[in-house]
Design a protein around this motif. Structure first.
Motif, PDB file in Angstrom:
ATOM      1  N   UNK A  27      32.014  39.240  43.453  1.00  0.00           N
ATOM      2  CA  UNK A  27      33.086  38.246  43.338  1.00  0.00           C
ATOM      3  C   UNK A  27      33.504  38.072  41.873  1.00  0.00           C
ATOM      4  N   UNK A  28      32.561  38.051  40.963  1.00  0.00           N
ATOM      5  CA  UNK A  28      32.883  37.940  39.535  1.00  0.00           C
ATOM      6  C   UNK A  28      33.684  39.132  39.040  1.00  0.00           C
ATOM      7  N   UNK A  34      41.455  40.533  38.602  1.00  0.00           N
ATOM      8  CA  UNK A  34      42.652  39.732  38.844  1.00  0.00           C
ATOM      9  C   UNK A  34      43.108  39.002  37.580  1.00  0.00           C
ATOM     10  N   UNK A  35      42.170  38.425  36.848  1.00  0.00           N
ATOM     11  CA  UNK A  35      42.525  37.716  35.616  1.00  0.00           C
ATOM     12  C   UNK A  35      43.112  38.672  34.583  1.00  0.00           C
ATOM     13  N   UNK A  36      42.558  39.859  34.465  1.00  0.00           N
ATOM     14  CA  UNK A  36      43.096  40.848  33.527  1.00  0.00           C
ATOM     15  C   UNK A  36      44.504  41.275  33.900  1.00  0.00           C
ATOM     16  N   UNK A  37      44.759  41.493  35.182  1.00  0.00           N
ATOM     17  CA  UNK A  37      46.102  41.853  35.637  1.00  0.00           C
ATOM     18  C   UNK A  37      47.094  40.737  35.378  1.00  0.00           C
TER      19      UNK A  37
END
Length: 134
Positions: A27-28, A34-37
């Motif tokens: 999950x991490x 997702x955060x990087x994208x």
């Protein structure tokens, strides 16, 4: 009278519920991707590929004038329009000027003086876009 010891509760040997270490790692990792994208998207929002503008310096000379030095880089075959503006402490636009860099030039370095109705706190070049062909 019963002198026997109380019975110990029966132990249940069901596996513990939860994600476990491997689940949290998966999950991490997914959240990091997702955060990087999202960071890449937000860093490039509002930009036009191949056109770069930069405010080099501004000087609030007195209560009514601001001098701004800026650069615009672009593809040689495109006509680009940008806005140079001066603003106050609440980012209210006090004065603005449209700048056009014609096709045939790869960029522009310039200094302009804007007259404002009251004291400005800064100036910038922004909103550079390819000019409509027509």
């Amino acid at each position: 009278m019963d002198t026997s010891a109380p019975e110990a509760p029966a132990t249940d040997h069901r596996p513990a519920r939860g994600l476990g270490v491997l689940g949290w790692i998966v999950i991490g990792g997914f959240a990091a991707v997702l955060a990087g994208g999202w960071a890449v998207i937000m860093a490039n929002v509002g930009q036009t590929p191949g056109i770069q503008s930069q405010t080099i310096a501004w000087d609030v000379r007195d209560d009514r004038t601001v001098t701004i030095t800026y650069q615009i880089a672009k593809p040689r075959d495109e006509t680009v329009r940008c806005v140079v503006d001066a603003y106050d402490e609440k980012f209210v636009i006090l004065a603005s000027h449209d700048v056009t860099v014609p096709a045939g030039r790869s960029g522009l370095s310039a200094t302009e003086t804007l007259t404002t109705p009251r004291r400005a706190t800064g100036a910038r070049v922004k909103d550079c876009r390819v000019a409509d062909r027509g």
